[in-house]
Scaffold this active site. Structure first.
Site, PDB file in Angstrom:
ATOM      1  N   CYS A 131      -2.011  12.679  13.147  1.00 14.35           N
ATOM      2  CA  CYS A 131      -0.869  11.837  13.520  1.00 14.35           C
ATOM      3  C   CYS A 131       0.316  12.109  12.607  1.00 14.35           C
ATOM      4  CB  CYS A 131      -1.239  10.362  13.473  1.00 14.35           C
ATOM      5  SG  CYS A 131      -1.602   9.762  11.812  1.00 14.35           S
ATOM      6  N   CYS A 181      -2.781   5.660   6.794  1.00 16.85           N
ATOM      7  CA  CYS A 181      -3.639   6.443   7.693  1.00 16.85           C
ATOM      8  C   CYS A 181      -4.377   5.511   8.653  1.00 16.85           C
ATOM      9  CB  CYS A 181      -4.646   7.244   6.878  1.00 16.85           C
ATOM     10  SG  CYS A 181      -5.801   8.169   7.914  1.00 16.85           S
ATOM     11  N   CYS A 240       1.363 -30.258  -0.059  1.00 18.43           N
ATOM     12  CA  CYS A 240       2.105 -30.199   1.204  1.00 18.43           C
ATOM     13  C   CYS A 240       3.578 -29.911   0.931  1.00 18.43           C
ATOM     14  CB  CYS A 240       1.936 -31.512   1.960  1.00 18.43           C
ATOM     15  SG  CYS A 240       2.675 -31.435   3.581  1.00 18.43           S
ATOM     16  N   ASN A 251      -2.568 -24.462  -1.238  1.00 20.32           N
ATOM     17  CA  ASN A 251      -1.991 -25.113  -0.078  1.00 20.32           C
ATOM     18  C   ASN A 251      -0.977 -24.136   0.508  1.00 20.32           C
ATOM     19  OD1 ASN A 251      -1.020 -27.108   1.801  1.00 20.32           O
ATOM     20  ND2 ASN A 251      -1.859 -28.661   0.411  1.00 20.32           N
ATOM     21  N   THR A 252      -0.201 -24.567   1.452  1.00 20.74           N
ATOM     22  CA  THR A 252       0.649 -23.627   2.199  1.00 20.74           C
ATOM     23  C   THR A 252       1.932 -23.271   1.450  1.00 20.74           C
ATOM     24  OG1 THR A 252       1.591 -25.491   3.364  1.00 20.74           O
ATOM     25  CG2 THR A 252      -0.245 -24.357   4.429  1.00 20.74           C
ATOM     26  N   CYS A 276       1.014  15.259  -6.258  1.00 23.96           N
ATOM     27  CA  CYS A 276       0.397  13.964  -5.951  1.00 23.96           C
ATOM     28  C   CYS A 276       0.269  13.089  -7.193  1.00 23.96           C
ATOM     29  CB  CYS A 276      -0.988  14.172  -5.323  1.00 23.96           C
ATOM     30  SG  CYS A 276      -1.849  12.621  -4.995  1.00 23.96           S
ATOM     31  N   CYS A 289      -0.601   7.199   1.276  1.00 19.79           N
ATOM     32  CA  CYS A 289      -1.149   7.930   2.419  1.00 19.79           C
ATOM     33  C   CYS A 289      -2.425   7.269   2.926  1.00 19.79           C
ATOM     34  CB  CYS A 289      -1.414   9.391   2.067  1.00 19.79           C
ATOM     35  SG  CYS A 289      -2.398   9.625   0.574  1.00 19.79           S
TER      36      CYS A 289
END
Ligand code: FAD
Ligand code: FMN
Ligand code: SF4
Lengths: 435, 451
Positions: A350, A390, A139, A204-205, A380, A386
């Protein structure tokens, strides 16, 4: 049909899905309904010492991070351990365990870092008939200011010491719950192992502030104009948890220890990923808090049908299967060459891949006047950005170049031999070794 | 309700109060804040977005939607107004299904575009209710520009010129400004007094004087305007209407659809607008659809649109055709009117089916009749009168570049000028661009003079 029953550090449950120690497991009413809904087990909300219980804030406890459509991606909380009297919790635990003997009942505990405190509480928990205990060393807020929770979890020596006391004072299996608020997760896990822990659970968090109110300038959740860092959980933390689980699973010092995987598990798929990276079972909190107990249906069915498809007959057969595939960067095969491929049939034009590659990466996507996007193999580097931006699934994929082909970017022939950085000519260490 | 849809003749009050209220309520009701966030989340923020290309005014759509997403609808409105000062009206009347939303990649992906029009309305409505005009005039330039026509083209031109510091005078033949925004657009697309309120808000920039009830050709000549002003912009729209040239055209209630629509828009109480029991609309464009649908909403029992060619050749988009049929309008294609039949008033229209021949469309020998006590002519609007000496391109004022006519110092835009679709948004774009060109021309000339 695949068998979902689970034996985790000697604790049996009909399936590997447990509710993590948190509000869903803070009282009898919840836990009974969780068991009716089909959960395999619970880790009861963390208990503290006898006496007046802790108090929670009386304002909001949670902050949130949203994705599109207000989907909850991350949750943070400033809640403490249970604020109900110890004897009430113990009575309820006993009653529920009596009525659901086949389910795993693990009790989370956090008491001061003193031998007496642990010696006092453990017999009381044992008396309920619980199947095991989980030590809350995680905690990150409130309790840590009082020298408990992550304040213990951040000091491996304390972990080892407290674990040893617990093994001494109880016959129940001991699970040590780790905090991710450290630099190297292997150290606390090793300490737990040294102390004799039967298993570890994580994560835990995570220390976090989710947002700030820009009118009042108060961090959220705001308590009378002020905020305190909280613990972050939910889908956003899954990658951090997965990595930590895999580190423990592949470190020689800790590889033998069962791991209960926690952190952002929302679907059967997330659960399966934790299992293959070394978890023996999983715990879930935020997903249940977001969607209710019914999600376990999808998780059980999904895990089972995936196991059937792959021919894995038990949870144990799944656990750790991907661990050998987790390696250090230096051992990755540098002769593995891929290129991005855009499916024109699936492309909706797009242009997000173009913006990403052109503005921020390698200028490896060409755009025609009529919006046809194609990859320029000469440029590339196969970074995958990419693919990641996408919006259409499987529209852009990474295609492996066949052995013998010439990579138009480097001009090199694709070699079928495995070669990594340790032997690469650009690596100064490699040169030294050759000399 | 003194009459019913079955009452013969052309009469008012065919329906109940609630029927009128429902029929003439907002066709696309505004999004509330939550709906707007959900709708905005669907935008992909495309690169060089196709929707922007498809918008005649080139509004930065991904940007304004992102501004809505991030809780800044006011900023979103500013993004819209920067390109299109009548973004509020366009959000209501644009045929988005053939413009931005048709181009949306999510139309390609899922057949369901981002609701750009409704998001635009959400943003602009938010800004308009504040009542604060978001632009300030530049330092006065001393130049004076005369504009004829207070429709979308004239208003957009005036606003942009005023922003640049020029003094603008707009003349309009009608009592109210707005052009077809005020007198043409279907009532359910722009409910309330939105058109008027938008003009008032636009005028707050200052520097624009409106002279109503003043017509070019009647009260003022182009020569006078060219003498009085440093530049002139013509945005007179298409005031004329094509004639049917069929016997019986003179019967009462054989009317121009645009007049009917204008009267309807101006009517305080829609229940008082008379409409026929059987209505026939001749034509195939947006005007025909609006006249037909609104006739149904007024309570006509049957409404038939008759168009001389096939459905695919209709000016009204498939979406608008559906809109008509959804309202119970029958669409008959491939027929042209021969005569209006009747004694004192119209009783029916006789049509002949048409045939495509090498010499063009011809009536065939096959005829039929449709009962009609009211007939609307919607077979196209024309330039009312060509202003003195300006070169025409077909039936419109010929323009080149950013709206330059054949006469020096005279620009034109909107429906009256050649090029572009006859749409509100196109008129705004052309008015705005002409203003930019006028500005550059005036400032350029003064700089040269100063040297
Ligand atoms: C019934 C109907 C429905 C329509 N629906 C839509 C729709 O839903 N969506 C859409 O995008 N478009 C629609 N349109 C088209 C749109 O209204 C026009 O394209 C647009 O209004 C053109 O703007 P404008 O400024 O060029 O002309 P107009 O809007 O026609 O404005 C011209 C102005 O000039 C004035 N004027 C004319 N002659 C003179 C003169 N001699 N002296 C002084 N003033 C003069 C007029 O009074 C008028 O105010 C519709 C058109 C009609 C007829
Ligand atoms: C409101 C809240 C309270 C929590 N309380 C406890 C607790 O008392 N003891 C504990 O060990 N963990 C506690 N946790 C942490 C969870 O058990 C779990 O480790 C963490 O939420 C990550 O899993 P998740 O992503 O599935 O939520 C709490 C989490 C939340 C959200
Ligand atoms: S993989 Fe990376 S470098 Fe290659 S095209 Fe995609 S974004 Fe560009």
């Amino acid at each position: 049909m695949a068998d979902l029953t689970s034996d985790f550090a000697g604790i049996k449950s009909p399936n590997p899905f447990w509710l993590a120690s948190a509000p869903p497991t803070d009282k009898e009413y919840n836990v009974r309904r969780a068991f009716e809904a089909g959960w395999g087990g619970v880790v009861w909300k963390t208990l503290g010492s006898e006496g007046p219980p802790v108090v929670n804030v009386n304002g909001p406890r949670y902050g949130a991070v949203y994705g599109a459509d207000r989907r909850l991606l991350g949750l943070n909380n400033i809640e403490l351990i249970t604020d109900r009297p110890l004897e009430v919790n113990l009575r309820e635990i006993k009653a529920v365990k009596r009525d659901y003997p086949d389910r795993a009942m693990v009790v989370s505990i956090m008491v001061p870092c003193e031998e007496e405190a642990w010696r006092a509480i453990l017999p009381m928990v044992e008396e309920t008939g619980a199947d095991g205990i989980e030590l809350n060393f995680g905690c990150p807020h409130g309790m840590s200011e009082r020298g408990m929770g992550s304040a213990v979890g951040q000091v491996p020596e304390y972990i080892e010491m407290v674990t040893r006391w617990c093994k001494q004072f109880t016959r129940m299996p001991v699970i040590v719950k780790l905090t991710p608020n450290i630099t190297d997760i292997r150290k606390p896990a090793e300490a737990a192992a040294k102390g004799g822990a039967d298993a570890v659970s994580l994560i835990n968090t995570i220390n976090s502030i989710t947002s700030v109110d820009l009118d009042t300038l108060s961090p959220e959740p705001s308590i009378d104009g002020k905020g305190s860092h909280g613990g972050y959980c939910g889908p956003a933390v899954k990658p951090i948890a997965l990595s930590m689980v895999s580190e423990i699973a592949r470190a020689p010092e800790t590889a033998h220890m069962p791991i209960s995987g926690i952190g952002g598990i929302t679907t059967w798929r997330d659960a399966a990923e934790f299992l293959v990276l070394g978890a023996g079972n999983v715990q879930i909190c935020t997903a249940a808090m977001t969607y209710g107990f019914r999600i376990v249906e999808e998780m059980k069915a999904g895990l089972r049908s995936w196991m059937d498809e792959k021919g894995y007959d038990s949870v144990a057969a799944v656990s750790g299967r991907a661990v050998p595939n987790v390696t250090d960067w230096q051992y990755l095969n540098l002769n593995y060459v891929t290129k991005a491929r855009i499916s024109q049939a699936d492309c909706i034009q797009c242009g997000r891949c173009y913006a990403a590659c052109e503005d921020t990466s390698h200028q490896a996507i060409a755009m025609s006047p009529d919006r046809v996007f194609t990859v320029i193999d000469e440029e590339c580097v196969a970074c995958n950005l990419c693919v990641n931006v996408c919006p259409v699934e499987n529209c852009i994929t990474m295609e492996e170049m066949p052995v013998g082909a010439i990579d138009p970017r480097s001009g090199d022939r694709v070699d079928d031999a495995y070669a990594n950085w340790t032997t690469h000519p650009n690596n100064p260490a490699a040169l030294k070794a050759a000399e | 309700m003194s009459n019913t849809p079955m009452t013969p003749g052309v009469v008012p009050q065919r329906l109940s109060r609630t029927d009128y209220a429902d029929g003439f309520s907002d066709m696309h009701p505004p999004l509330d804040a939550h709906e707007a966030l959900v709708a905005a989340d669907r935008c992909y923020f495309c690169y060089d977005a196709p929707c922007v290309t498809a918008c005649p005014t080139a509004i930065d759509i991904p940007l304004f939607i992102r501004q809505i997403q991030t809780g800044k609808p006011g900023d979103a409105a500013k993004t819209i107004f920067d390109q299109n000062i009548l973004g509020g009206m366009c959000a209501r009347v644009c045929p988005t299904e053939t413009l931005c939303e048709e181009a949306c990649v999510r139309e390609t992906a899922e057949g369901k575009p981002v609701e750009i029009g409704r998001l635009q309305r959400f943003a602009t409505d938010t800004a308009l209710v504040t009542g604060v005009h978001p632009y300030q005039r530049a330092e006065p330039t001393g130049f004076r520009v005369g504009i004829v026509g207070a429709g979308p083209a004239g208003l957009a031109c005036a606003h942009r010129l005023a922003m640049k510091g020029h003094d603008v005078t707009i003349y309009d033949a009608r009592p109210k400004p707005g052009g077809l925004n005020e007198y043409g657009i279907a009532a359910y697309k722009t409910v309330g007094d939105f058109a008027m309120a938008e003009v008032d808000w636009l005028m707050e920039i200052g520097g624009i004087t409106l002279v109503s009830d003043t017509a070019l050709g009647r009260d003022v000549t182009l020569t006078e305007l060219r003498d009085d002003f440093d530049a002139v912009f013509l945005g007179v729209g298409l005031g004329g209407v094509n004639a049917l040239r069929a016997p019986g055209e003179d019967f009462p209630y054989v009317q121009d659809a645009v007049d009917f629509i204008a009267d309807l828009r101006q009517a305080e109480d829609k229940a008082q607008v008379p409409v026929g029991r059987n209505v026939v609309v001749i034509g195939g464009g947006m005007t025909a659809v609006d006249a037909a649908v609104q006739s149904r909403l007024l309570g006509a029992e049957t409404v038939t649109i008759v168009y001389r060619r096939g459905r695919d050749r209709m000016g009204a988009s498939p979406y608008e055709q559906d809109h008509a049929t959804r309202h119970g309008v029958r669409i008959v294609t491939g027929a042209q009117p021969l005569r209006v039949i009747g004694t004192d008033t119209a009783e029916a229209v006789e049509f002949a089916y048409t045939e495509e021949t090498p010499e063009g469309l011809r009536p065939s020998a096959q005829t039929f009749q449709i009962a009609a006590d009211q007939v609307f002519k919607a077979i196209g609007q024309t330039l009312a009168a060509a202003p003195e000496d300006l070169t025409l391109d077909g039936a419109k004022i010929a323009v080149t570049g950013m709206g330059r006519t054949s006469a020096a110092g005279v620009w034109a835009g909107g429906d009256c000028a050649s090029g572009g679709d006859d749409l509100t948004v196109t008129a705004v774009a052309e008015g705005r661009d002409a203003a930019e060109d006028i500005h550059v021309t005036l400032i350029g000339a003064s700089e040269i003079a100063a040297e």
